[in-house]
Design a protein around this motif. Sequence first.
Motif, mmCIF file in Angstrom:
data_model
loop_
_atom_site.group_PDB
_atom_site.id
_atom_site.type_symbol
_atom_site.label_atom_id
_atom_site.label_comp_id
_atom_site.label_asym_id
_atom_site.label_seq_id
_atom_site.Cartn_x
_atom_site.Cartn_y
_atom_site.Cartn_z
ATOM 1 N N ASN A 112 0.814 -1.220 0.000
ATOM 2 C CA ASN A 112 0.000 0.000 0.000
ATOM 3 C C ASN A 112 0.846 1.268 0.000
ATOM 4 O OD1 ASN A 112 -2.344 -1.536 0.062
ATOM 5 N ND2 ASN A 112 -2.456 -1.520 2.309
ATOM 6 N N GLY A 113 2.168 1.107 -0.101
ATOM 7 C CA GLY A 113 3.050 2.256 -0.122
ATOM 8 C C GLY A 113 3.225 2.913 1.232
ATOM 9 N N GLU A 114 2.929 2.175 2.309
ATOM 10 C CA GLU A 114 3.070 2.717 3.652
ATOM 11 C C GLU A 114 4.440 2.377 4.221
ATOM 12 O OE1 GLU A 114 -0.172 1.514 6.200
ATOM 13 O OE2 GLU A 114 -1.531 1.332 4.491
ATOM 14 N N GLU A 115 4.849 3.147 5.226
ATOM 15 C CA GLU A 115 6.113 2.870 5.902
ATOM 16 C C GLU A 115 5.935 1.689 6.849
ATOM 17 O OE1 GLU A 115 9.438 5.137 8.697
ATOM 18 O OE2 GLU A 115 7.751 6.262 7.845
ATOM 19 N N ALA A 116 6.905 0.797 6.870
ATOM 20 C CA ALA A 116 6.822 -0.399 7.711
ATOM 21 C C ALA A 116 8.132 -0.593 8.464
ATOM 22 C CB ALA A 116 6.528 -1.632 6.862
ATOM 23 N N GLU A 117 8.023 -1.120 9.669
ATOM 24 C CA GLU A 117 9.220 -1.470 10.433
ATOM 25 C C GLU A 117 10.004 -2.532 9.665
ATOM 26 O OE1 GLU A 117 10.597 -0.482 13.320
ATOM 27 O OE2 GLU A 117 9.135 1.149 13.463
ATOM 28 N N PRO A 118 11.318 -2.424 9.592
ATOM 29 C CA PRO A 118 12.096 -3.378 8.785
ATOM 30 C C PRO A 118 12.157 -4.781 9.376
ATOM 31 C CG PRO A 118 13.554 -1.868 9.950
ATOM 32 C CD PRO A 118 12.160 -1.355 10.155
ATOM 33 N N PHE A 119 12.151 -4.889 10.699
ATOM 34 C CA PHE A 119 12.239 -6.212 11.328
ATOM 35 C C PHE A 119 11.512 -6.168 12.671
ATOM 36 C CE2 PHE A 119 16.067 -3.759 12.149
ATOM 37 C CZ PHE A 119 16.145 -3.756 13.526
ATOM 38 N N LEU A 120 11.178 -7.350 13.171
ATOM 39 C CA LEU A 120 10.391 -7.451 14.399
ATOM 40 C C LEU A 120 11.281 -7.319 15.624
ATOM 41 C CD1 LEU A 120 7.714 -8.023 15.832
ATOM 42 C CD2 LEU A 120 8.155 -10.469 15.516
ATOM 43 N N ARG A 121 10.878 -6.444 16.558
ATOM 44 C CA ARG A 121 11.611 -6.313 17.816
ATOM 45 C C ARG A 121 10.661 -6.053 18.988
ATOM 46 N NH1 ARG A 121 15.078 -0.864 16.171
ATOM 47 N NH2 ARG A 121 13.499 0.097 14.876
#
Length: 278
Positions: free
Chosen positions: A182-191
Motif C-alpha cells: 500500500n506504499g506505507e512505511e513499515a518497520e524493517p524487522f520485528l523487535r
Amino acid sequence: MTDLNPLAGTPFGDMLILCLVLAALCWLLSVLTKEYSWVDRTWSIAPPIYCLWVAGAAGFDDARLNLMAALVTLWGARLTFNFARKGGYQKGGEDYRWATVRERAGPVGIQVLNATFIAPGQMLLIWWFTAPIHTAWLWLDAPFTWMDAALGALFLAFLIGETVADEQMWAFQQDKKRKLQNGEEAEPFLRTGLYRYSRHPNYFCELGMWWTLYFFAVAASGEWLHWTGWGFILLTLLFHGSTNLAETISSGKYPSYKDYQASVPRLIPIRFGRASAT
C-alpha cells in the motif's frame, strides 16, 4: 562381516536405514530441481516417524516412549503447519538463506556441500537429535517418574513459546507485506513481543525442546552422558551458524539491525527489561 549399522536389530537402527534413504532422495531431488530445501521439507516430518516407530516397536505400552513420541509429533505438526503456510512445500519455496550460501560457495562448492552436509549431513543430524528415544527404548524397564512428567511439561512450555514466537513473526511479516504493497512505511524487522528479549526466540525454544528430550534418556538410564547427546550439541552448533548467516543478511539490509543486536541477546533471554520496545 561386521554389520555397517551399529544399531542393527533395533527399531531406531531401522530408522537409520530410512534416514539414509531420505538423505539420498533429498540429494537427488536437489540436483534435479536445483533447490536445496528438500531437507527443510522433511525436517518436521522425519522425527515423528522415527519416534513413533520406536514407541510402536514397544507396542505403545511404555509410558515414557509414548510421551516422547507424542511430544515430538506435536512439535512436528506445528512446525509443518508453519513451514507450509510460508510456502515451504511449494515449487520455488527454498529458504532465502540458500541463495546466499549458493553465491558464497560457487557452482562447484555448492555441489560438494550438498553431497556432504546439506543432504546427508543434515538428515543424519535429524536422526541423531531424536536418538534419546533409543536410549529410553533400551531401558524399557525403568519406571516412569516425576522427572518424566516434569520434562514433558518443560517440553510443552518450549513448544508454546516457539508457537507464540512464530505467530508473532507471521503476523509481523503479513502486516509488513500489506503496508509495503500500500506504499506505507513499515518497520524493517520485528523487535516487539518475545523478540524484545531474544533476537531468535523460536530458535531458543527449539533448542530447549531437543535438550529436554535428551533428559528423558537420562531419566530412563540414570546416565548423564551418552552418545545420543551429540545430537542436540551438533544441532546447537548448526543453529549458531544459521543465525550467524541470517544476521549477516539482516545487518546488510537494515543499518538499524546493529543497534538491535547490541541491545537484545541472540538466543538466551538473559537481559529481561533492558531491551527497547521500539
